[in-house]
Design a protein around this motif. Sequence first.
Motif, PDB file in Angstrom:
ATOM      1  N   UNK A  31       0.820  -1.210   0.000  1.00  0.00           N
ATOM      2  CA  UNK A  31       0.000   0.000   0.000  1.00  0.00           C
ATOM      3  C   UNK A  31       0.855   1.262   0.000  1.00  0.00           C
ATOM      4  N   UNK A  32       1.694   1.401  -1.010  1.00  0.00           N
ATOM      5  CA  UNK A  32       2.525   2.589  -1.140  1.00  0.00           C
ATOM      6  C   UNK A  32       1.633   3.734  -1.598  1.00  0.00           C
ATOM      7  N   UNK A  33       1.641   4.808  -0.852  1.00  0.00           N
ATOM      8  CA  UNK A  33       0.835   5.974  -1.184  1.00  0.00           C
ATOM      9  C   UNK A  33       1.416   6.666  -2.405  1.00  0.00           C
ATOM     10  N   UNK A  34       0.571   7.100  -3.342  1.00  0.00           N
ATOM     11  CA  UNK A  34       1.076   7.810  -4.520  1.00  0.00           C
ATOM     12  C   UNK A  34       1.795   9.106  -4.140  1.00  0.00           C
ATOM     13  N   UNK A  35       1.441   9.684  -3.015  1.00  0.00           N
ATOM     14  CA  UNK A  35       2.089  10.923  -2.581  1.00  0.00           C
ATOM     15  C   UNK A  35       3.527  10.690  -2.137  1.00  0.00           C
ATOM     16  N   UNK A  36       3.839   9.481  -1.677  1.00  0.00           N
ATOM     17  CA  UNK A  36       5.184   9.177  -1.184  1.00  0.00           C
ATOM     18  C   UNK A  36       6.117   8.675  -2.277  1.00  0.00           C
ATOM     19  N   UNK A  37       5.553   8.330  -3.418  1.00  0.00           N
ATOM     20  CA  UNK A  37       6.384   7.807  -4.493  1.00  0.00           C
ATOM     21  C   UNK A  37       7.161   8.942  -5.149  1.00  0.00           C
ATOM     22  N   UNK A  38       8.448   8.745  -5.414  1.00  0.00           N
ATOM     23  CA  UNK A  38       9.197   9.796  -6.104  1.00  0.00           C
ATOM     24  C   UNK A  38       8.702   9.946  -7.535  1.00  0.00           C
ATOM     25  N   UNK A  39       8.786  11.175  -8.050  1.00  0.00           N
ATOM     26  CA  UNK A  39       8.427  11.399  -9.446  1.00  0.00           C
ATOM     27  C   UNK A  39       9.416  10.642 -10.314  1.00  0.00           C
ATOM     28  N   UNK A  40       8.956  10.193 -11.463  1.00  0.00           N
ATOM     29  CA  UNK A  40       9.814   9.429 -12.371  1.00  0.00           C
ATOM     30  C   UNK A  40      11.062  10.230 -12.747  1.00  0.00           C
ATOM     31  N   UNK A  41      10.917  11.556 -12.878  1.00  0.00           N
ATOM     32  CA  UNK A  41      12.060  12.389 -13.280  1.00  0.00           C
ATOM     33  C   UNK A  41      13.102  12.518 -12.171  1.00  0.00           C
ATOM     34  N   UNK A  42      12.733  12.158 -10.915  1.00  0.00           N
ATOM     35  CA  UNK A  42      13.668  12.250  -9.797  1.00  0.00           C
ATOM     36  C   UNK A  42      14.324  10.917  -9.447  1.00  0.00           C
ATOM     37  N   UNK A  43      13.973   9.870 -10.176  1.00  0.00           N
ATOM     38  CA  UNK A  43      14.531   8.547  -9.915  1.00  0.00           C
ATOM     39  C   UNK A  43      15.938   8.472 -10.513  1.00  0.00           C
ATOM     40  N   UNK A  44      16.880   7.970  -9.720  1.00  0.00           N
ATOM     41  CA  UNK A  44      18.256   7.845 -10.193  1.00  0.00           C
ATOM     42  C   UNK A  44      18.312   6.858 -11.356  1.00  0.00           C
ATOM     43  N   UNK A  45      19.029   7.266 -12.392  1.00  0.00           N
ATOM     44  CA  UNK A  45      19.142   6.447 -13.599  1.00  0.00           C
ATOM     45  C   UNK A  45      20.503   5.770 -13.595  1.00  0.00           C
ATOM     46  N   UNK A  46      20.499   4.462 -13.819  1.00  0.00           N
ATOM     47  CA  UNK A  46      21.755   3.717 -13.912  1.00  0.00           C
ATOM     48  C   UNK A  46      22.197   3.738 -15.381  1.00  0.00           C
ATOM     49  N   UNK A  47      23.339   4.363 -15.613  1.00  0.00           N
ATOM     50  CA  UNK A  47      23.832   4.523 -16.978  1.00  0.00           C
ATOM     51  C   UNK A  47      24.616   3.300 -17.415  1.00  0.00           C
ATOM     52  N   UNK A  48      24.474   2.968 -18.692  1.00  0.00           N
ATOM     53  CA  UNK A  48      25.332   1.922 -19.228  1.00  0.00           C
ATOM     54  C   UNK A  48      26.729   2.515 -19.406  1.00  0.00           C
ATOM     55  N   UNK A  49      27.707   1.667 -19.679  1.00  0.00           N
ATOM     56  CA  UNK A  49      29.110   2.100 -19.730  1.00  0.00           C
ATOM     57  C   UNK A  49      29.345   3.180 -20.780  1.00  0.00           C
ATOM     58  N   UNK A  50      28.760   3.007 -21.958  1.00  0.00           N
ATOM     59  CA  UNK A  50      28.951   3.965 -23.039  1.00  0.00           C
ATOM     60  C   UNK A  50      28.363   5.329 -22.673  1.00  0.00           C
ATOM     61  N   UNK A  51      27.141   5.335 -22.161  1.00  0.00           N
ATOM     62  CA  UNK A  51      26.477   6.590 -21.789  1.00  0.00           C
ATOM     63  C   UNK A  51      27.219   7.267 -20.640  1.00  0.00           C
ATOM     64  N   UNK A  52      27.736   6.485 -19.712  1.00  0.00           N
ATOM     65  CA  UNK A  52      28.485   7.059 -18.594  1.00  0.00           C
ATOM     66  C   UNK A  52      29.751   7.766 -19.079  1.00  0.00           C
ATOM     67  N   UNK A  53      30.456   7.151 -20.042  1.00  0.00           N
ATOM     68  CA  UNK A  53      31.659   7.786 -20.595  1.00  0.00           C
ATOM     69  C   UNK A  53      31.318   9.086 -21.337  1.00  0.00           C
ATOM     70  N   UNK A  54      30.223   9.065 -22.084  1.00  0.00           N
ATOM     71  CA  UNK A  54      29.772  10.271 -22.787  1.00  0.00           C
ATOM     72  C   UNK A  54      29.420  11.356 -21.765  1.00  0.00           C
ATOM     73  N   UNK A  55      28.700  10.970 -20.717  1.00  0.00           N
ATOM     74  CA  UNK A  55      28.314  11.930 -19.676  1.00  0.00           C
ATOM     75  C   UNK A  55      29.539  12.551 -19.020  1.00  0.00           C
ATOM     76  N   UNK A  56      30.536  11.754 -18.702  1.00  0.00           N
ATOM     77  CA  UNK A  56      31.768  12.279 -18.092  1.00  0.00           C
ATOM     78  C   UNK A  56      32.444  13.287 -19.020  1.00  0.00           C
TER      79      UNK A  56
END
Length: 193
Positions: free
Chosen positions: A107-132
């Motif tokens: 029974x997770x309340x919708x008010x307590x759930x983080x917005x999708x845009x605030x969820x930490x994204x796990x980058x793949x290796x290629x995207x992480x290198x580009x980001x750096x």
Amino acid sequence: ESRAVNALEKKINIQWYIPSVAKPSNDTETKVLMLYAYNTNPVKISDIMIFSSSVFSGHLWISLPRIISLRKKLFDLKEQVEILMQSSKSFSTSLPTSFLEQSETLKISPLNKPKMSDVKVHLDEKTEEIAKRYLSEVKALLSVVPALSSPLTEIPFNVTLQSISNLEEMFDLANGCVITEGSLFDWIVSLLH
């Protein structure tokens, strides 16, 4: 009291000025002026004669072509983060139904759930290198002595869709942006301080 400046959380405001005539005389390259102001603690200023020691402002002359190029790269990075989020979202919707039923009983309340845009994204290796690489460019642009700015070996803030969107908006010459407290705020302030 109605003219009071209130900042209940840490914020940095970035605006751009594109001069028509005024520019540093020693440069031939087109530059724009980045104006910024930020607070490191909550602030309420009702008398402009009393200035808080936790409010800072400044400016930087930055190469216009470099900003345009960097903004395009950050836009591409934002699109890649969106793609990674979608693939992880589709993965989470393909979980076995027994797991989904089990999580529904919490029974997770919708008010307590983080917005999708605030969820930490796990980058793949290629995207992480580009980001750096792109974040190293941001660091070099905002550094007082860009030549001494070393490339990043790790991403200095939590990668969320919101943080990447904020970073891309930071280089929007038409609108500027406001970034609120968090790991991106801390990184930007550390570069400007």
